[in-house]
Structures are given as C-alpha cells and as structure tokens.
Design a protein around this motif. Structure first.
Motif, PDB file in Angstrom:
ATOM      1  N   UNK A 110       0.684  -0.897  -0.097  1.00 43.58           N
ATOM      2  CA  UNK A 110       0.053  -0.134   0.128  1.00 43.58           C
ATOM      3  C   UNK A 110       0.826   1.461  -0.195  1.00 43.58           C
ATOM      4  N   UNK A 111       2.040   1.510   0.644  1.00 42.98           N
ATOM      5  CA  UNK A 111       3.331   2.477   1.135  1.00 42.98           C
ATOM      6  C   UNK A 111       3.770   2.409  -0.497  1.00 42.98           C
ATOM      7  N   UNK A 112       4.274   1.565  -1.425  1.00 38.84           N
ATOM      8  CA  UNK A 112       3.981   2.126  -3.392  1.00 38.84           C
ATOM      9  C   UNK A 112       3.184   2.522  -3.756  1.00 38.84           C
ATOM     10  N   UNK A 113       1.545   1.840  -3.303  1.00 45.08           N
ATOM     11  CA  UNK A 113       0.683   1.748  -4.333  1.00 45.08           C
ATOM     12  C   UNK A 113       0.586   3.813  -3.817  1.00 45.08           C
ATOM     13  N   UNK A 114       0.376   4.092  -3.084  1.00 48.71           N
ATOM     14  CA  UNK A 114      -0.185   5.377  -2.322  1.00 48.71           C
ATOM     15  C   UNK A 114       0.900   6.779  -2.641  1.00 48.71           C
ATOM     16  N   UNK A 115       2.567   6.192  -3.100  1.00 50.10           N
ATOM     17  CA  UNK A 115       3.078   6.984  -4.002  1.00 50.10           C
ATOM     18  C   UNK A 115       3.410   6.966  -5.460  1.00 50.10           C
ATOM     19  N   UNK A 116       3.125   5.630  -6.123  1.00 49.61           N
ATOM     20  CA  UNK A 116       3.043   6.113  -7.532  1.00 49.61           C
ATOM     21  C   UNK A 116       1.161   6.769  -7.937  1.00 49.61           C
ATOM     22  N   UNK A 123      11.923   4.099  -4.297  1.00 49.33           N
ATOM     23  CA  UNK A 123      13.345   4.713  -3.879  1.00 49.33           C
ATOM     24  C   UNK A 123      12.865   5.556  -2.193  1.00 49.33           C
ATOM     25  N   UNK A 124      11.027   5.513  -1.921  1.00 50.34           N
ATOM     26  CA  UNK A 124      10.926   6.256  -0.952  1.00 50.34           C
ATOM     27  C   UNK A 124      11.156   4.572  -0.072  1.00 50.34           C
ATOM     28  N   UNK A 125      10.934   3.329  -0.590  1.00 49.63           N
ATOM     29  CA  UNK A 125      10.058   2.422   0.366  1.00 49.63           C
ATOM     30  C   UNK A 125      12.169   1.730   0.290  1.00 49.63           C
ATOM     31  N   UNK A 126      12.841   2.231  -0.354  1.00 52.39           N
ATOM     32  CA  UNK A 126      14.701   1.925   0.285  1.00 52.39           C
ATOM     33  C   UNK A 126      14.448   2.847   0.696  1.00 52.39           C
ATOM     34  N   UNK A 127      14.130   4.105   0.957  1.00 50.73           N
ATOM     35  CA  UNK A 127      14.521   5.198   1.746  1.00 50.73           C
ATOM     36  C   UNK A 127      14.076   5.129   3.385  1.00 50.73           C
ATOM     37  N   UNK A 128      12.845   4.431   3.786  1.00 56.83           N
ATOM     38  CA  UNK A 128      12.504   4.001   4.523  1.00 56.83           C
ATOM     39  C   UNK A 128      12.936   2.679   5.288  1.00 56.83           C
ATOM     40  N   UNK A 129      13.467   2.137   4.465  1.00 55.81           N
ATOM     41  CA  UNK A 129      13.535   0.494   5.442  1.00 55.81           C
ATOM     42  C   UNK A 129      15.240   0.424   5.829  1.00 55.81           C
ATOM     43  N   UNK A 130      16.600   1.381   5.267  1.00 55.47           N
ATOM     44  CA  UNK A 130      17.035   1.372   5.146  1.00 55.47           C
ATOM     45  C   UNK A 130      18.171   1.933   6.534  1.00 55.47           C
ATOM     46  N   UNK A 131      18.859   1.167   7.668  1.00 53.32           N
ATOM     47  CA  UNK A 131      18.866   1.917   8.326  1.00 53.32           C
ATOM     48  C   UNK A 131      21.027   1.723   8.446  1.00 53.32           C
ATOM     49  N   UNK A 132      21.227  -0.093   8.143  1.00 53.68           N
ATOM     50  CA  UNK A 132      22.833  -0.094   8.254  1.00 53.68           C
ATOM     51  C   UNK A 132      24.001   0.816   8.121  1.00 53.68           C
ATOM     52  N   UNK A 133      23.556   1.907   6.836  1.00 53.37           N
ATOM     53  CA  UNK A 133      24.307   2.788   6.195  1.00 53.37           C
ATOM     54  C   UNK A 133      24.146   3.971   6.795  1.00 53.37           C
ATOM     55  N   UNK A 134      23.257   4.374   7.768  1.00 55.58           N
ATOM     56  CA  UNK A 134      22.871   5.391   8.576  1.00 55.58           C
ATOM     57  C   UNK A 134      23.781   5.419   9.957  1.00 55.58           C
ATOM     58  N   UNK A 135      24.501   6.907  10.402  1.00 54.65           N
ATOM     59  CA  UNK A 135      25.403   6.561  10.889  1.00 54.65           C
ATOM     60  C   UNK A 135      23.839   5.850  12.709  1.00 54.65           C
ATOM     61  N   UNK A 136      23.136   7.100  12.783  1.00 57.85           N
ATOM     62  CA  UNK A 136      21.997   6.442  13.637  1.00 57.85           C
ATOM     63  C   UNK A 136      21.738   5.270  13.634  1.00 57.85           C
ATOM     64  N   UNK A 137      21.846   4.599  12.720  1.00 59.31           N
ATOM     65  CA  UNK A 137      20.972   3.007  12.563  1.00 59.31           C
ATOM     66  C   UNK A 137      19.152   3.611  12.715  1.00 59.31           C
ATOM     67  N   UNK A 138      18.625   2.515  13.385  1.00 59.40           N
ATOM     68  CA  UNK A 138      17.239   2.738  13.442  1.00 59.40           C
ATOM     69  C   UNK A 138      16.631   3.781  13.948  1.00 59.40           C
TER      70      UNK A 138
END
Length: 218
Positions: free
Chosen positions: A65-71, A102-117
């Motif tokens: 639904x997240x993907x569909x809404x942004x589309x 792109x938005x889905x990966x933006x909200x799912x990614x944490x490992x490459x972020x300094x502050x993690x979760x």
C-alpha cells in the motif's frame, strides 16, 4: 492529526522499546514490536498506555500500500540530512525527489545510517510528512476518491469508507496545508539484559526508554 487546527504530530517509538504490553502480553515488559503478535488493538493499547493518551482510530499500512500510494501521488519530495546509498539508489544531501521504489528503500535502510534505527525513524517521518503534504495539494474530489478506494484492499483500518471520504471532502473544502511536527523517543539499548515475556530465555536486543525523553514526548 487535528482536522480543526490543521496540525499533525508524528511520534516515532523505536520498535525495540521495552514497554508493558497489555492483553495477550499479560501487562508484562517486552519489546514493542512483540505487541503485534496479539493484534493491532494491542499495539494501540500499548502506545496509548505508554503516552497516557486515548487512541481510537488506526491505519495499518504494509509495503504494498505504501508503494501504491506514492505511485498514485506521482512521487514525493523530501529533504535528506545525510548522504547514503542503499539498494542501488543514491540519496544525496538536500531536497530529493523519490519514486515509490526509492522511497521504500529510503524508509527501510538503517545499516548505512550513522544513527541506525533512530535515523531510519527520522527518514520515515520525512516520508510520511511528504505524503501528507502531497495529499493536501490535491484539488480534485475524483483523485481523492481514486486514492481512497484504490487503497482499501491494502490498508487495514477501523475507519469506514464513508469516514475516509468525509475526511477527504473536509480537506478539499478547507484547502489548507498542515503544520507537521515530528518527535522521537530516545533511550539506551542492550542485548540479553532485559527479559522478554513472549520469548523467555532469549537474549534479545531491548531499548530502555529514557524517562525525560518519554515525558517530553507525552
């Protein structure tokens, strides 16, 4: 969300927060994500008890639904604080446009972020804010109707279609944007030090919320 003042407060509670879970959780301490084992009503009750608020309505959104809404919104724009790359996408600092993938990966990614979760939670707030802003820009009743009916099968909510359309029509009539504020609850993480009611004997990562941060959020 307050429809009268046109204000939204987004509060991110870390999924590993060590909180009391009612109902099937026996009112015992466990990580917040385990509340979902007992149903969305228990998740709501857990957060309502944590913040001392009344919580009556919900919308539970999955990735589809997240993907569909942004589309349906033809993409969104966010302001990115820290450059990172994930899933084959690059996210530079500054205002960036995101399609649904792109938005889905933006909200799912944490490992490459300094502050993690914690940083992931902030990115999720950015995307939710961007979706709200894009929705308030809609001027066509037909487009609102298309979005609401198109997402019915992929969003779990206790609001009826009539209630959703009433909200949409009220927004169209007011034609106002929303003042969106975000807040995060912080604490300290540890592994194996705090017991899990749902998984006794397991050495799980738990996030003990800071009293001052929790009280500020309240």
């Amino acid at each position: 969300v307050n429809m009268n003042t046109h204000k939204v407060l987004l509060t991110t509670t870390p999924r590993d927060s060590y909180v009391k879970i009612p109902n099937g959780g026996g009112d015992q301490f466990d990580k917040l994500t385990h509340a979902g084992i007992y149903g969305v009503e228990t998740s709501m009750a857990t957060l309502a008890n944590l913040y001392g608020i009344e919580m009556t309505d919900y919308a539970r959104i999955n990735f589809t639904s997240f993907l569909n809404l942004i589309d349906m919104l033809s993409g969104i724009e966010v302001v990115n604080d820290k450059a990172f790359s994930a899933g084959g996408f690059d996210y530079p600092v500054g205002k960036i446009s995101l399609n649904s993938q792109e938005a889905l990966m933006f909200v799912r990614e944490r490992k490459s972020l300094e502050g993690g979760d914690g940083d992931r939670g902030k990115n999720q707030e950015k995307v939710v804010s961007a979706i709200i802003r894009k929705l308030t820009m809609i001027k066509s009743p037909a487009q609102f109707s298309e979005i609401v009916t198109g997402l019915q099968t992929s969003i779990q909510t206790n609001l009826t279609l009539d209630q959703l359309m009433t909200i949409a029509n009220a927004q169209l009539e007011s034609n106002q944007s929303y003042d969106i504020t975000s807040q995060d609850v912080t604490g300290t993480g540890s592994t194996g030090e705090l017991p899990s009611y749902a998984m006794p004997g397991s050495a799980l990562y738990m996030y003990q919320l800071d009293d001052a941060s929790l009280n500020q959020a309240k």
